[in-house]
Design a protein around this motif. Structure first.
Motif, short mmCIF file in Angstrom:
data_model
loop_
_atom_site.label_atom_id
_atom_site.label_comp_id
_atom_site.label_asym_id
_atom_site.label_seq_id
_atom_site.Cartn_x
_atom_site.Cartn_y
_atom_site.Cartn_z
N ILE A 162 -6.23 -35.62 -74.16
CA ILE A 162 -7.40 -35.06 -74.00
C ILE A 162 -7.19 -34.04 -72.87
CG2 ILE A 162 -9.64 -35.28 -72.86
CD1 ILE A 162 -9.71 -36.19 -75.45
N LYS A 163 -7.74 -32.87 -73.25
CA LYS A 163 -7.44 -31.70 -72.14
C LYS A 163 -8.86 -31.28 -71.54
CE LYS A 163 -5.77 -28.66 -75.30
NZ LYS A 163 -6.19 -29.62 -76.40
N ASP A 199 -12.08 -30.10 -73.47
CA ASP A 199 -12.36 -30.66 -74.92
C ASP A 199 -13.91 -30.95 -75.05
OD1 ASP A 199 -9.93 -30.05 -75.45
OD2 ASP A 199 -9.03 -32.23 -75.51
N VAL A 256 -16.32 -33.83 -76.49
CA VAL A 256 -16.16 -35.32 -76.96
C VAL A 256 -17.39 -35.92 -77.15
CG1 VAL A 256 -13.79 -35.71 -75.50
CG2 VAL A 256 -16.13 -36.09 -74.47
N ARG A 304 -18.37 -31.87 -72.45
CA ARG A 304 -17.14 -31.28 -72.14
C ARG A 304 -16.21 -32.19 -71.17
NH1 ARG A 304 -16.05 -27.60 -75.76
NH2 ARG A 304 -17.64 -26.70 -76.60
#
Length: 195
Positions: free
Chosen positions: A7-8, A11, A13, A45
């Motif tokens: 996960i960055k 991202d 979700v 995010r």
């Protein structure tokens, strides 16, 4: 152990999405820990604080909309059955042309394809067609659509033989490549919308 994708920061979700392990990050706002693994508790995010080694999920305020009754939607045909056409919704038409929240499926019942009797659903729609339709019911899944009316129906279609975009000639579609002629429940906006 199965590979979980990394996960960055930033991202998007959904609730229940895997975020990492407790050894990497401390669970922050909107994150729960379960057996040493971290999961998102809400749609939002990912925010990673490298100094505190904390991961959190910031709620998204501009959550993409869900189609409402009366909305005009654009979707892609994913299946054609004898009584119903299954459509993957792409976006809601409107001033801001927003993408739809989740990959929502919708159905066009044979009685909602057009005015009059539909002899064969597969002559009206084919898999891969892009359609413009009106939402007539959204209480249960799938959302119910109608393509009755001049502006509703197929707005973009590919030749079922060679996959070339079809050209409209009157009420028929002709393939400029192989000459194959096909029929659809056509929208008056066929190939006039950017899809």
């Amino acid at each position: 152990m199965d590979e979980k994708k990394a996960i960055k920061n930033g991202d998007l979700v959904l609730p229940g999405d895997y975020l990492g392990v407790i050894e990497e990050y401390l669970p922050g706002d909107g994150v729960r820990e379960e057996n040493g693994e971290l999961y998102a508790m809400r749609t939002g995010r990912v925010r990673i604080d490298p100094e505190r080694m904390e991961i959190s999920v910031e709620p998204v305020t501009d959550t993409p909309p869900l189609p409402q009754v009366g909305d005009v939607v654009i979707g892609k045909v994913t299946d054609v059955k004898p009584q119903v056409v299954i459509v993957q919704l792409v976006k809601i038409e409107g001033e801001d042309e927003r993408e739809i929240a989740t990959s929502k499926l919708a159905g066009i019942h044979v009685s909602q394809i057009k005015e009059g009797y539909v002899e064969d659903v597969s002559r009206e729609f084919k898999i891969g067609d892009i359609v413009r339709a009106r939402v007539i019911a959204n209480g249960k899944s799938p959302i119910q659509l109608s393509t009755k009316g001049n502006d509703f129906g197929v707005v973009y279609a590919l030749c079922s033989r060679c996959r070339t975009p079809l050209v409209r000639r009157g009420q028929k579609l002709i393939c400029p490549s192989c000459g194959h002629v096909e029929t659809r429940k056509l929208s008056s906006l066929y190939r006039k919308l950017k899809v």
